[in-house]
Design a protein around this motif. Structure first.
Motif, PDB file in Angstrom:
ATOM      1  N   ALA A 145      18.629  37.621  52.773  1.00 44.79           N
ATOM      2  CA  ALA A 145      19.113  37.015  54.014  1.00 44.79           C
ATOM      3  C   ALA A 145      18.446  37.652  55.231  1.00 44.79           C
ATOM      4  O   ALA A 145      18.138  36.963  56.222  1.00 44.79           O
ATOM      5  CB  ALA A 145      20.625  37.161  54.100  1.00 44.79           C
ATOM      6  N   SER A 146      18.200  38.957  55.164  1.00 46.59           N
ATOM      7  CA  SER A 146      17.544  39.655  56.267  1.00 46.59           C
ATOM      8  C   SER A 146      16.128  39.136  56.466  1.00 46.59           C
ATOM      9  O   SER A 146      15.711  38.843  57.592  1.00 46.59           O
ATOM     10  CB  SER A 146      17.523  41.158  55.994  1.00 46.59           C
ATOM     11  N   LEU A 147      15.387  39.025  55.368  1.00 49.68           N
ATOM     12  CA  LEU A 147      14.016  38.542  55.461  1.00 49.68           C
ATOM     13  C   LEU A 147      13.979  37.102  55.973  1.00 49.68           C
ATOM     14  O   LEU A 147      13.148  36.754  56.823  1.00 49.68           O
ATOM     15  CB  LEU A 147      13.333  38.640  54.099  1.00 49.68           C
ATOM     16  N   LYS A 148      14.895  36.286  55.463  1.00 52.22           N
ATOM     17  CA  LYS A 148      14.942  34.888  55.889  1.00 52.22           C
ATOM     18  C   LYS A 148      15.244  34.803  57.385  1.00 52.22           C
ATOM     19  O   LYS A 148      14.653  33.990  58.109  1.00 52.22           O
ATOM     20  CB  LYS A 148      16.006  34.134  55.090  1.00 52.22           C
ATOM     21  N   ARG A 149      16.134  35.661  57.875  1.00 53.83           N
ATOM     22  CA  ARG A 149      16.504  35.650  59.292  1.00 53.83           C
ATOM     23  C   ARG A 149      15.299  36.011  60.180  1.00 53.83           C
ATOM     24  O   ARG A 149      15.072  35.381  61.211  1.00 53.83           O
ATOM     25  CB  ARG A 149      17.648  36.633  59.517  1.00 53.83           C
ATOM     26  N   VAL A 150      14.527  36.998  59.752  1.00 55.58           N
ATOM     27  CA  VAL A 150      13.361  37.400  60.533  1.00 55.58           C
ATOM     28  C   VAL A 150      12.316  36.298  60.538  1.00 55.58           C
ATOM     29  O   VAL A 150      11.724  35.970  61.583  1.00 55.58           O
ATOM     30  CB  VAL A 150      12.763  38.715  59.976  1.00 55.58           C
ATOM     31  N   GLU A 151      12.058  35.700  59.390  1.00 55.56           N
ATOM     32  CA  GLU A 151      11.054  34.640  59.318  1.00 55.56           C
ATOM     33  C   GLU A 151      11.467  33.416  60.148  1.00 55.56           C
ATOM     34  O   GLU A 151      10.626  32.773  60.772  1.00 55.56           O
ATOM     35  CB  GLU A 151      10.819  34.245  57.860  1.00 55.56           C
ATOM     36  N   GLN A 152      12.762  33.117  60.138  1.00 50.97           N
ATOM     37  CA  GLN A 152      13.224  31.996  60.957  1.00 50.97           C
ATOM     38  C   GLN A 152      13.055  32.297  62.437  1.00 50.97           C
ATOM     39  O   GLN A 152      12.689  31.418  63.225  1.00 50.97           O
ATOM     40  CB  GLN A 152      14.690  31.691  60.628  1.00 50.97           C
ATOM     41  N   ARG A 153      13.320  33.541  62.818  1.00 49.85           N
ATOM     42  CA  ARG A 153      13.168  33.910  64.233  1.00 49.85           C
ATOM     43  C   ARG A 153      11.708  33.786  64.657  1.00 49.85           C
ATOM     44  O   ARG A 153      11.404  33.331  65.762  1.00 49.85           O
ATOM     45  CB  ARG A 153      13.673  35.338  64.454  1.00 49.85           C
ATOM     46  N   LEU A 154      10.797  34.169  63.776  1.00 53.85           N
ATOM     47  CA  LEU A 154       9.370  34.117  64.083  1.00 53.85           C
ATOM     48  C   LEU A 154       8.772  32.740  63.828  1.00 53.85           C
ATOM     49  O   LEU A 154       7.644  32.466  64.252  1.00 53.85           O
ATOM     50  CB  LEU A 154       8.614  35.157  63.240  1.00 53.85           C
ATOM     51  N   ASN A 155       9.527  31.921  63.087  1.00 54.89           N
ATOM     52  CA  ASN A 155       9.019  30.607  62.671  1.00 54.89           C
ATOM     53  C   ASN A 155       7.700  30.762  61.909  1.00 54.89           C
ATOM     54  O   ASN A 155       6.743  30.006  62.098  1.00 54.89           O
ATOM     55  CB  ASN A 155       8.830  29.678  63.881  1.00 54.89           C
ATOM     56  N   THR A 156       7.655  31.795  61.069  1.00 57.80           N
ATOM     57  CA  THR A 156       6.435  32.137  60.329  1.00 57.80           C
ATOM     58  C   THR A 156       6.819  32.758  58.986  1.00 57.80           C
ATOM     59  O   THR A 156       7.756  33.549  58.903  1.00 57.80           O
ATOM     60  CB  THR A 156       5.588  33.171  61.114  1.00 57.80           C
ATOM     61  N   ARG A 157       6.074  32.408  57.961  1.00 53.79           N
ATOM     62  CA  ARG A 157       6.268  33.063  56.670  1.00 53.79           C
ATOM     63  C   ARG A 157       5.511  34.387  56.672  1.00 53.79           C
ATOM     64  O   ARG A 157       4.306  34.431  56.938  1.00 53.79           O
ATOM     65  CB  ARG A 157       5.767  32.168  55.530  1.00 53.79           C
ATOM     66  N   LEU A 158       6.211  35.469  56.383  1.00 49.47           N
ATOM     67  CA  LEU A 158       5.611  36.799  56.373  1.00 49.47           C
ATOM     68  C   LEU A 158       5.107  37.203  55.000  1.00 49.47           C
ATOM     69  O   LEU A 158       4.210  38.054  54.890  1.00 49.47           O
ATOM     70  CB  LEU A 158       6.619  37.838  56.873  1.00 49.47           C
ATOM     71  N   PHE A 159       5.689  36.611  53.939  1.00 44.30           N
ATOM     72  CA  PHE A 159       5.307  36.959  52.574  1.00 44.30           C
ATOM     73  C   PHE A 159       5.012  35.699  51.775  1.00 44.30           C
ATOM     74  O   PHE A 159       5.701  34.676  51.924  1.00 44.30           O
ATOM     75  CB  PHE A 159       6.423  37.745  51.871  1.00 44.30           C
ATOM     76  N   ALA A 160       3.994  35.792  50.924  1.00 44.50           N
ATOM     77  CA  ALA A 160       3.734  34.751  49.929  1.00 44.50           C
ATOM     78  C   ALA A 160       4.407  35.209  48.643  1.00 44.50           C
ATOM     79  O   ALA A 160       4.069  36.269  48.106  1.00 44.50           O
ATOM     80  CB  ALA A 160       2.235  34.566  49.732  1.00 44.50           C
ATOM     81  N   ARG A 161       5.371  34.438  48.135  1.00 44.32           N
ATOM     82  CA  ARG A 161       6.188  34.855  47.014  1.00 44.32           C
ATOM     83  C   ARG A 161       5.641  34.314  45.705  1.00 44.32           C
ATOM     84  O   ARG A 161       5.147  33.192  45.629  1.00 44.32           O
ATOM     85  CB  ARG A 161       7.626  34.380  47.223  1.00 44.32           C
ATOM     86  N   SER A 162       5.737  35.141  44.668  1.00 45.97           N
ATOM     87  CA  SER A 162       5.447  34.701  43.305  1.00 45.97           C
ATOM     88  C   SER A 162       6.570  35.203  42.415  1.00 45.97           C
ATOM     89  O   SER A 162       7.494  35.889  42.881  1.00 45.97           O
ATOM     90  CB  SER A 162       4.096  35.251  42.830  1.00 45.97           C
ATOM     91  N   THR A 163       6.510  34.895  41.135  1.00 50.58           N
ATOM     92  CA  THR A 163       7.586  35.323  40.227  1.00 50.58           C
ATOM     93  C   THR A 163       7.597  36.828  40.036  1.00 50.58           C
ATOM     94  O   THR A 163       8.628  37.399  39.668  1.00 50.58           O
ATOM     95  CB  THR A 163       7.431  34.637  38.862  1.00 50.58           C
ATOM     96  N   ARG A 164       6.477  37.498  40.271  1.00 54.66           N
ATOM     97  CA  ARG A 164       6.402  38.930  39.991  1.00 54.66           C
ATOM     98  C   ARG A 164       6.300  39.810  41.241  1.00 54.66           C
ATOM     99  O   ARG A 164       6.666  40.982  41.190  1.00 54.66           O
ATOM    100  CB  ARG A 164       5.192  39.225  39.089  1.00 54.66           C
ATOM    101  N   SER A 165       5.790  39.281  42.310  1.00 52.97           N
ATOM    102  CA  SER A 165       5.581  40.146  43.479  1.00 52.97           C
ATOM    103  C   SER A 165       5.611  39.330  44.765  1.00 52.97           C
ATOM    104  O   SER A 165       5.641  38.094  44.730  1.00 52.97           O
ATOM    105  CB  SER A 165       4.233  40.877  43.372  1.00 52.97           C
ATOM    106  N   MET A 166       5.596  40.067  45.860  1.00 55.46           N
ATOM    107  CA  MET A 166       5.541  39.460  47.180  1.00 55.46           C
ATOM    108  C   MET A 166       4.338  40.038  47.905  1.00 55.46           C
ATOM    109  O   MET A 166       4.156  41.260  47.948  1.00 55.46           O
ATOM    110  CB  MET A 166       6.823  39.727  47.963  1.00 55.46           C
ATOM    111  N   ARG A 167       3.515  39.164  48.445  1.00 57.58           N
ATOM    112  CA  ARG A 167       2.284  39.564  49.107  1.00 57.58           C
ATOM    113  C   ARG A 167       2.335  39.124  50.562  1.00 57.58           C
ATOM    114  O   ARG A 167       2.740  38.008  50.874  1.00 57.58           O
ATOM    115  CB  ARG A 167       1.092  38.936  48.395  1.00 57.58           C
ATOM    116  N   LEU A 168       1.912  40.009  51.446  1.00 53.50           N
ATOM    117  CA  LEU A 168       1.911  39.696  52.873  1.00 53.50           C
ATOM    118  C   LEU A 168       0.958  38.552  53.177  1.00 53.50           C
ATOM    119  O   LEU A 168      -0.161  38.489  52.650  1.00 53.50           O
ATOM    120  CB  LEU A 168       1.482  40.913  53.689  1.00 53.50           C
ATOM    121  N   THR A 169       1.391  37.647  54.024  1.00 55.17           N
ATOM    122  CA  THR A 169       0.497  36.636  54.579  1.00 55.17           C
ATOM    123  C   THR A 169      -0.320  37.275  55.705  1.00 55.17           C
ATOM    124  O   THR A 169       0.003  38.387  56.163  1.00 55.17           O
ATOM    125  CB  THR A 169       1.304  35.458  55.144  1.00 55.17           C
ATOM    126  N   PRO A 170      -1.378  36.638  56.176  1.00 61.06           N
ATOM    127  CA  PRO A 170      -2.122  37.199  57.323  1.00 61.06           C
ATOM    128  C   PRO A 170      -1.221  37.458  58.530  1.00 61.06           C
ATOM    129  O   PRO A 170      -1.369  38.474  59.218  1.00 61.06           O
ATOM    130  CB  PRO A 170      -3.167  36.120  57.620  1.00 61.06           C
TER     131      PRO A 170
END
Length: 306
Positions: free
Chosen positions: A35-60
């Motif tokens: 919920a914390s991550l979702k709240r930050v991304e909504q505030r920025l209107n930007t995806r910060l992480f690219a999600r996969s089943t095993r890991s999370m990778r930062l977007t540019p």
């Protein structure tokens, strides 16, 4: 605004590649972290992480925002350190790198005074005109003369001086005094190396016109303090910082020439790798040095007028 936990969560997630692992490090539930991550991304209107089943990778965009998160937390930690610091906190070991001439003749006695005030401080001092690599060398703080080119470092300006041409009275009596920069072609110029290479392209100003003179001489060194000593000994003309030569000028060992043409400013900065590497002891030292340079500016006998 963002909660501190939000910023910590972003940093831990980026470092571990796992949101659940970051949640465990912070002692919060995975659902709370999500919920914390979702709240930050909504505030920025930007995806910060690219999600996969095993890991999370930062977007540019996430990589950019991550650096601001780190800086924000570092600044908060600095504030806490400053509020809790006292005289007893001025202690520890500082590894310093500084230019040879200003280091030996100006900074060294000041550093001795600082240790007298704070006897629990230890120094390792490097006197060299070679530019230290703060990410590889054993150096905490480097004092650098000239304009900074490395934007990845944190810097604090200590002073701004300018270059002056100096020679001994004996040399000028023997060889004559140059009346214009072009006359330097007829003189023995004392050369030293800077980070760009041999400093033999000297710049001057005549009104708004810049004058560049390529000079030559029979002596070159990788230690700028040697060039000053050669000038005092009557070997030629040196182009040095006023801070380096002011005592020799005031004592009559050196004389300035072409003062109306010498307008090149030389900032003096303290640099260190990260904001959070500036401990209370480092901050106290830099404040001490700034006060000493300020005192130089306020002396009645100042540098030659332009």
């Amino acid at each position: 605004m963002y909660a501190i936990t939000d910023l910590q969560l972003l940093i831990h997630t980026a470092d571990t590649g796992s949101l659940s692992q970051a949640a465990r490090l912070l002692g919060i539930l995975p659902a709370t972290a999500s919920a914390s991550l979702k709240r930050v991304e909504q505030r920025l209107n930007t995806r910060l992480f690219a999600r996969s089943t095993r890991s999370m990778r930062l977007t540019p965009e996430g990589e950019i925002f991550l650096e601001y998160c780190r800086d924000a937390l570092a600044l908060l930690q600095e504030g806490e350190s400053l509020l809790s610091s006292s005289k007893d906190a001025i202690q520890g070991h500082i590894r310093l790198s500084m230019p040879s001439d200003i280091g030996r003749n100006v900074l060294l006695p000041w550093l001795n005074d600082f240790q007298t005030q704070h006897p629990d401080v230890k120094f390792t001092m490097q006197f060299s005109d070679r530019m230290a690599d703060l990410f590889r060398d054993a150096v905490d703080v480097a004092i650098r003369s000239g304009k900074l080119s490395d934007s990845t470092l944190v810097s604090q300006q200590l002073a701004v001086g300018r270059r002056v041409l100096v020679a001994s009275p004996v040399y000028l009596e023997r060889r004559g005094t140059p009346a214009a920069p072009v006359d330097l072609h007829d003189h023995n110029c004392l050369l030293f190396y800077l980070k760009q290479g041999l400093f033999n392209q000297w710049s001057f100003q005549n009104g708004k016109q810049r004058i560049d003179v390529k000079v030559q001489g029979d002596r070159m060194t990788d230690d700028a303090s040697i060039a000053r000593q050669w000038a005092v000994a009557g070997a030629g003309i040196a182009y040095k910082s006023w801070i380096d030569v002011r005592e020799d000028v005031r004592a009559g060992r050196l004389t300035t020439v072409l003062d109306d043409y010498c307008r090149e400013e030389i900032p003096l900065n303290a640099v260190y790798p990260h904001r959070n590497s500036a401990s209370p002891t480092v901050r106290a030292l830099l404040g001490f040095l700034r006060s000493r340079f300020d005192a130089l500016e306020n002396e009645n006998a100042t540098m030659p007028q332009k």
